[in-house]
Design an enzyme around this catalytic site. Structure first.
Site, PDB file in Angstrom:
ATOM      1  N   ALA A   1      -4.873 -21.457 -77.502  1.00 34.57           N
ATOM      2  CA  ALA A   1      -5.662 -21.620 -78.725  1.00 34.57           C
ATOM      3  C   ALA A   1      -5.732 -23.097 -79.089  1.00 34.57           C
ATOM      4  O   ALA A   1      -4.856 -23.882 -78.728  1.00 34.57           O
ATOM      5  CB  ALA A   1      -5.046 -20.819 -79.868  1.00 34.57           C
TER       6      ALA A   1
ATOM      7  N   THR B   1      -7.246 -27.800 -85.487  1.00 33.80           N
ATOM      8  CA  THR B   1      -7.598 -29.161 -85.885  1.00 33.80           C
ATOM      9  C   THR B   1      -6.576 -30.177 -85.399  1.00 33.80           C
ATOM     10  O   THR B   1      -6.916 -31.223 -84.858  1.00 33.80           O
ATOM     11  CB  THR B   1      -7.700 -29.250 -87.421  1.00 33.80           C
ATOM     12  OG1 THR B   1      -8.631 -28.264 -87.881  1.00 33.80           O
ATOM     13  CG2 THR B   1      -8.187 -30.633 -87.843  1.00 33.80           C
TER      14      THR B   1
ATOM     15  N   VAL C   1      -2.224 -24.812 -78.542  1.00 32.20           N
ATOM     16  CA  VAL C   1      -1.152 -23.934 -78.081  1.00 32.20           C
ATOM     17  C   VAL C   1      -1.351 -23.656 -76.591  1.00 32.20           C
ATOM     18  O   VAL C   1      -2.425 -23.233 -76.170  1.00 32.20           O
ATOM     19  CB  VAL C   1      -1.127 -22.611 -78.864  1.00 32.20           C
ATOM     20  CG1 VAL C   1       0.021 -21.720 -78.369  1.00 32.20           C
ATOM     21  CG2 VAL C   1      -0.977 -22.872 -80.359  1.00 32.20           C
TER      22      VAL C   1
ATOM     23  N   LYS D   1       3.302 -25.215 -78.965  1.00 30.88           N
ATOM     24  CA  LYS D   1       2.305 -25.730 -79.904  1.00 30.88           C
ATOM     25  C   LYS D   1       2.460 -27.248 -79.948  1.00 30.88           C
ATOM     26  O   LYS D   1       3.457 -27.766 -80.448  1.00 30.88           O
ATOM     27  CB  LYS D   1       2.493 -25.132 -81.298  1.00 30.88           C
ATOM     28  CG  LYS D   1       1.464 -25.641 -82.308  1.00 30.88           C
ATOM     29  CD  LYS D   1       1.504 -24.872 -83.624  1.00 30.88           C
ATOM     30  CE  LYS D   1       2.726 -25.194 -84.443  1.00 30.88           C
ATOM     31  NZ  LYS D   1       2.673 -24.595 -85.795  1.00 30.88           N
TER      32      LYS D   1
ATOM     33  N   ASP E   1       2.033 -18.109 -96.180  1.00 32.77           N
ATOM     34  CA  ASP E   1       0.735 -18.071 -95.493  1.00 32.77           C
ATOM     35  C   ASP E   1       0.696 -16.860 -94.566  1.00 32.77           C
ATOM     36  O   ASP E   1       0.341 -16.961 -93.390  1.00 32.77           O
ATOM     37  CB  ASP E   1       0.512 -19.362 -94.698  1.00 32.77           C
ATOM     38  CG  ASP E   1      -0.942 -19.523 -94.252  1.00 32.77           C
ATOM     39  OD1 ASP E   1      -1.818 -18.847 -94.832  1.00 32.77           O
ATOM     40  OD2 ASP E   1      -1.207 -20.312 -93.324  1.00 32.77           O
TER      41      ASP E   1
END
Length: 344
Positions: free
Chosen positions: A46, A49, A53, A66, A182
């Site tokens: 993935a 911004t 990953v 990451k 989150d």
């Protein structure tokens, strides 16, 4: 581990000291630091911004990495980079202490001053950047899994398995005085056994002893509790609210408030008590859990331990997870609910 405000201040001071030492050529390593040269980065899983990953190998084991790159100081100011790296260090310091079957396992991290190189299948990757190494979850994010099952929906037993995994992971976090802040299906991963694991602790923080110190517009629209929307004091009950939205999303395999703009969403959720429309075929026991979790009054929301108890009492045979076409969230019944909330 229970941490009060004094402990949080000590942690912040420690992070400041570590960051100051980053500019010194020789410094003591943190307990969670690994040697990035032992990583072999493979395919990209993935992109975001500030992060990419990768699937990778670390000492012969499949992992996910990451990698965060905020740019060099001639592009981004030193102050901006310092702020971003400090936030990274706080995430790592929190994640390093966690150990639970429904929390994505943290394996290490690296903070790269210029000069470090990471091996990849296509050469090397310059790393004046930072990175987090975690267990590899081949099932991807729950969000992508739900999207793939948009037409067929999930079996009700699968919905219940995911819901209990998430609830138990949150019980663990809250027992350690941690608030995720989150919680969303993009921040949940599925391992090879379809076990759900909470990930991404970039904005997680220690629950303050004084709730008035827990303020700030933090999280993702659609999952954010009304008190967070309004930057009011909040507690771990903001995670309970987000859980309710995620539970709806698991059952419906749809996106909450798909057609609402930022201003419409803020107004309708915060001031007009709009919530996702629960399909008529949803078992009443599950609908009750959703409604209690996303109550506008945080004090009326259950603790996650109670949520686990309620979910465990629901028999998977009570629902098949299939939603008739005329009861799907995008149908006219949802539009009528939205119109009423917005007074259209």
């Amino acid at each position: 581990m229970t941490m009060d405000l004094k402990s949080l201040e000590l942690l912040d001071r420690h992070l400041d000291n570590v960051w100051n030492m980053l500019h010194v050529h020789e410094r003591a390593k943190e307990e969670w630091e690994i040697d990035p040269k032992k990583l072999l980065l493979n395919h990209v899983i993935a992109r975001g911004t500030y992060a990419t990953v990768h699937g990778a190998l670390y000492e012969g084991r499949k992992v996910a990495v990451k990698v965060l790159d905020w740019g060099q100081e001639d592009i981004r100011t030193k102050s901006e980079i310092d702020t971003l790296r400090r936030a990274f260090m706080q995430e790592v310091s929190v994640w390093n202490k966690l150990d639970h079957p429904n929390i994505c396992k943290f394996m290490g991290a690296f903070m790269g001053p210029s000069g470090i190189e990471i091996n990849t299948n296509n050469g090397t990757l310059a790393a004046h950047m930072c990175g987090v190494v975690t267990e590899y979850c081949p099932g991807g994010t729950l969000k992508s899994h739900l999207t793939e099952n948009l037409e067929s929906r999930l079996a009700f037993s699968t919905v219940m398995d995911f819901a209990l995994d998430l609830a138990r992971g949150l019980v663990y976090l809250h027992s350690r005085n941690l608030v995720h802040r989150d919680l969303k299906t993009e921040n949940m991963l599925l391992d090879e056994n379809q076990t759900l694991k909470i990930t991404d602790f970039g904005v997680a923080r220690i629950q303050a002893t004084n709730n008035s110190e827990m303020t700030g517009f933090t999280g993702t629209l659609g999952y954010m509790a009304p008190e967070v929307f309004e930057s009011k004091p909040y507690t771990s009950k903001c995670d309970v609210y987000s859980f309710g939205i995620c539970l709806w999303e698991m059952y419906c395999c749809d996106v909450p408030y798909r057609n609402l703009s930022f201003s419409e969403l803020t107004s309708a959720v915060t001031y007009k008590n709009l919530r996702p429309s629960i399909p008529k075929c949803c078992p009443k026991t599950l609908a009750t859990v959703m409604k209690r979790c996303w109550d506008a009054d945080p004090n009326k929301r259950p603790e996650m331990e109670e949520v686990v108890t309620m979910l465990e009492a629901i028999k998977p045979s009570k629902g098949n997870g299939m939603i008739p076409l005329d009861q799907r969230p995008g149908c006219s019944c949802f539009l009528r609910t939205l119109a009423k909330a917005l007074k259209l």
